[in-house]
Enzyme design. Structure first.
Site, PDB file in Angstrom:
ATOM      1  N   ASP A 471      -6.482  -3.590 -14.394  1.00 41.15           N
ATOM      2  CA  ASP A 471      -6.715  -4.006 -13.014  1.00 41.15           C
ATOM      3  C   ASP A 471      -7.195  -2.833 -12.155  1.00 41.15           C
ATOM      4  O   ASP A 471      -7.102  -1.658 -12.557  1.00 41.15           O
ATOM      5  CB  ASP A 471      -5.389  -4.582 -12.464  1.00 41.15           C
ATOM      6  N   ASP A 537      -9.134 -14.327  -8.768  1.00 42.33           N
ATOM      7  CA  ASP A 537      -7.724 -14.648  -8.550  1.00 42.33           C
ATOM      8  C   ASP A 537      -7.559 -16.077  -8.068  1.00 42.33           C
ATOM      9  O   ASP A 537      -6.444 -16.580  -7.976  1.00 42.33           O
ATOM     10  CB  ASP A 537      -7.115 -13.708  -7.501  1.00 42.33           C
TER      11      ASP A 537
HETATM   12  C1  DGJ Z   1      -4.660  -8.562  -8.956  1.00 38.57           C
HETATM   13  C2  DGJ Z   1      -5.093  -9.388 -10.124  1.00 38.57           C
HETATM   14  O1  DGJ Z   1      -6.339  -9.947  -9.901  1.00 38.57           O
HETATM   15  C3  DGJ Z   1      -4.032 -10.441 -10.402  1.00 38.57           C
HETATM   16  O2  DGJ Z   1      -4.445 -11.276 -11.450  1.00 38.57           O
HETATM   17  C4  DGJ Z   1      -2.750  -9.765 -10.732  1.00 38.57           C
HETATM   18  O3  DGJ Z   1      -2.861  -9.069 -11.943  1.00 38.57           O
HETATM   19  C5  DGJ Z   1      -2.342  -8.835  -9.602  1.00 38.57           C
HETATM   20  N1  DGJ Z   1      -3.412  -7.927  -9.257  1.00 38.57           N
HETATM   21  C6  DGJ Z   1      -1.131  -8.032  -9.986  1.00 38.57           C
HETATM   22  O4  DGJ Z   1      -0.799  -7.112  -9.039  1.00 38.57           O
END
Ligand code: DGJ
Length: 738
Positions: A471, A537
């Site tokens: 991430d 997301d």
């Molecule tokens: C942002 C990501 O896009 C999510 O899927 C998740 O992993 C969160 N961060 C976790 O902090």
């Protein structure tokens, strides 16, 4: 037209003609100046040397006055010395001097794939593509330039440039832009914009005179970057029109542009966006630009297919079936509790999941998003016995185990920041404003790089981790490299690539997912070292229909993470039935992001059916050709995947809103073999059109397991009546060659 002067013996004496997969590229490296593109577009067929000379003559513009005498013919790296007064190819200086170059080509070599050895370069082996390497120098500016221009087997053009400082003093590089010309018939532009939860929204503009510059200064690939910048003939669509598109393969700052001048030159260009003073070459040092990719096609589907085929030809492209994945994020967020997660793993395995990914919250003091980033040690507080009890449970259920990390980030409230406050990227003594309470760890510092490498290496060694969700959750703002005080985005981007490359070298089987607050890091350079992108997301299926369609314009389905969420979407509050959620996730690398321990038995059973269908179809979905119909009704989408050999296909018919039409009329099924006959029928479990008129007594005649048997050309022209659907619903169609 004869060459302007006799070329050095190592220069081709005639234009270079490369051909591959229906694309032709003719480069003119003769005459000693940097190569110009005489043609990029549809395959011109075989051309004899004298025809290539005549093409050069036919394409030479008429000289005009009042600017420079002589024709303006910008090279792939355009220079003012050649009369080009648009966006320059190389921007830089040596203490204020040498701001303009006149590169002379010393050497140009053409390599064609082995299938056609010894083939003269003017025909380049017919249809195998090839590579052209050009070495040039500007003696006065004391610079060398190496250009690499390729036509890949799938018909993609890709090029990059390396500038070497051969002078006695530093040379500052401010920009290196490469360009590809497009013909004047390309009158419309398409590119993309977006933000968190709404990535890659298309936007169309006229291709008017002037410069359309899409810049990204977020330090990552970005939501609001061009992604793909396409120029096409009027009204070009998924299946129609001629389209020329470029992608800038870079995960840091970059720019992509379309420029049209009154000299009748239209071009697409791109390069890294360097911050002030960011790259200064000491004597002997070099700078290499990102790869620029260009795809030509008849309709966007053909443009996409060239990217997809190229990505599929990467040596590390996943060859095993993509495992159905359960990700814990929207199921438990930061609530890491062994028993809860074991129960979730049990429920995941029961519906057929094959990989279990433990998301954020397992390390250091990371109980929420305010602290802990950088402390990549398993938390004793929530995992007193380490991750072993969970990894044992997951692998005991026959699933792979994956782990979330965010290696480039650091919380000020972390042991790492307390021990090494100077490892945070900053301008002088002033820290950038925090974002999601975090800062950026300067991986261009060897000691920070070594620490992160050691931490990740140790975790991958200690646990059976076969997958990292990598991430990256903030923009790079005032991201300085403190030892030098210079802007550090360029160095950070290269350091991340090095880090991934080294981890992959040490742990060859480990797959990496590129995530950046959802889909903020989706580009072809990160995909040189990753195996999946997290598309967004937002897993609201309605939003996902659009986000996935446009992510797929560049990335094939097997690399796109698509998850089934809970019935109420966490990021929009919309409610959708499971068939719409799962039928949307079907077209990708299928996963689940939902607390299955709270799901109803009915939903779990239905989810199991969708998982089974995905497993049945993933061979097709993950190797076939993606197709998108040009359907006139904005409330209705039809997309699908057709097997490379034309033997089968699966389509989704999606009602994204209520339609003005009732019933909706016929839809066309694109991409099938026109001459083959197909058995087309509804595909369970996506075969129940909630809103179908049969609920009111009327039945759609062909909507039976028997379906219809028709040739591909009929299905793509006459089409089939679409069933009436409620808004925000979909059905699946399956076509099998009989
Ligand atoms: C942002 C990501 O896009 C999510 O899927 C998740 O992993 C969160 N961060 C976790 O902090």
């Amino acid at each position: 037209m004869a060459p302007r002067s006799a070329p050095p013996p190592s220069l081709p004496s005639e234009p270079i003609h490369l051909r591959a997969a229906g694309v032709g590229l003719v480069l003119d490296p003769t005459g000693g100046t940097l190569p110009r593109v005489l043609h990029w577009g549809a395959d011109l067929g075989p051309l004899a040397p004298e025809e290539l000379w005549d093409l050069r003559l036919a394409r030479a513009p008429q000289p005009i006055g009042f600017s420079v005498d002589g024709p303006v013919e910008p090279a792939v790296l355009p220079e003012q010395s050649a009369g080009w007064l648009g966006t320059p190819g190389l921007v830089g200086n040596r203490g204020g001097r040498d701001f303009s170059t006149a590169f002379a080509v010393r050497e140009a070599t053409v390599t064609v794939p082995e299938a056609s050895p010894g083939t003269p370069h003017h025909s380049a082996g017919g249809e195998a593509g090839g590579r052209v390497t050009v070495l040039a120098h500007d003696q006065e500016a004391a610079l060398e330039l190496e250009l690499t221009i390729e036509l890949t087997a799938s018909g993609l053009v890709r090029q990059r440039a390396t500038v070497v400082n051969r002078g006695p003093s530093p040379f500052a590089v401010d920009a290196v832009h490469l360009t590809l010309p497009v013909p004047s018939v390309a009158t419309e532009l398409l590119d993309f914009t977006g933000h968190h939860l709404r990535e890659r929204g298309p936007q169309r503009t006229a291709f008017t005179q002037g410069l359309r510059m899409r810049e990204n200064r977020t330090g990552r690939t970005g939501y609001d970057s061009a992604y793909l910048l396409a120029a096409g003939t009027e009204g070009f669509g998924n299946r129609s029109g001629e389209v020329w598109a470029v992608h800038t393969a870079w995960s840091g700052n970059h720019r992509t542009f379309a420029e049209r001048t009154f000299h009748s030159v239209s071009l697409l260009g791109s390069g890294e966006l360097l911050l002030s003073g960011e790259v200064e070459l000491a004597p002997g040092e070099s700078y290499t630009s990102p790869w620029q990719y260009g795809s030509y096609g008849r309709g966007l589907d053909e443009v996409s297919a060239r990217f997809h085929r190229w990505l599929r030809s990467r040596p590390h492209h996943p060859s095993s079936p993509r495992p159905v994945t359960l990700n814990t994020w929207e199921a438990v967020y930061f609530d890491h509790d062994l028993e809860r997660l074991r129960a979730l793993a049990d429920a995941a395995a029961a519906v057929g999941a094959e990989r279990f990914v433990l998301d954020d919250g397992w390390f250091g003091s990371r109980r929420d998003d305010r602290r802990g980033l950088g402390d990549w040690y398993v938390s004793h507080e929530v995992w007193p016995d380490g991750l072993g009890p969970l990894t044992d449970h997951v692998t005991g259920l026959g699933m792979q185990f994956g782990l979330w990390v965010e290696p480039e980030m650091i919380n000020e409230d972390s042991d790492l920041a307390r021990a090494h406050p100077d490892w945070i990227m900053a301008t002088g003594g002033r820290l950038p404003g925090a974002a999601r309470h975090q800062q950026v760890l300067d991986l261009a510092r060897p000691e920070a790089f070594a620490y992160i490498l050691e931490r990740l290496d140790e975790l991958l060694t200690a646990y059976p981790i076969s997958y990292l969700k990598w991430d990256h959750n903030r923009d790079l703002v005032e991201a300085g490299h403190r030892p030098t005080g210079r802007a550090g985005v360029h160095g950070q981007t290269l350091a991340v690539y090095r880090l991934m490359d080294e981890l992959r070298r040490r742990h060859p089987g480990v797959e990496i997912e590129s995530c950046s607050s959802g889909g903020g890091r989706v580009d072809l350079e990160i995909l040189q070292r990753t195996d999946r992108v997290w598309v967004s997301d937002c897993i609201d299926a309605l939003e996902r229909q659009r986000i996935q369609r446009w992510t797929n314009v560049l990335i094939p389905l097997e690399l796109m993470g698509t998850h089934v969420g809970s019935d109420t979407a966490h990021t929009t509050g919309r409610r959708h039935p499971i068939d719409f959620r799962a039928g949307t996730a079907l077209f990708g690398h299928f996963g689940i992001e939902w607390d299955l321990t709270a799901a109803s038995p009915k939903d779990l059973a239905r989810l199991g059916e969708w998982v089974a269908l995905h497993k049945e179809l993933r061979g097709l979905l993950h190797t076939g050709t993606a197709v998108h119909a040009d359907h006139p009704d904005p409330a209705c989408r039809l997309h699908g995947v057709v097997a490379e050999d034309g033997s089968e296909a699966v389509y989704a018919l999606v009602a994204t809103a209520s339609s003005e039409l009732y019933p909706p009329g016929p839809v066309r099924l694109p991409g099938l073999d026109p001459e083959a006959v197909y058995h087309v029928r509804p595909q369970a479990p996506g075969d129940l059109p909630d809103g179908n008129a049969h609920h009111w007594g009327a039945h759609l005649p062909w909507w039976t397991p028997e379906g219809v048997r028709l040739p591909g050309r009929v299905l793509d022209s006459a089409g089939l009546q679409a069933p009436v659907l409620y808004p925000e619903r979909l059905v699946l169609l399956r076509a099998t060659r009989v």
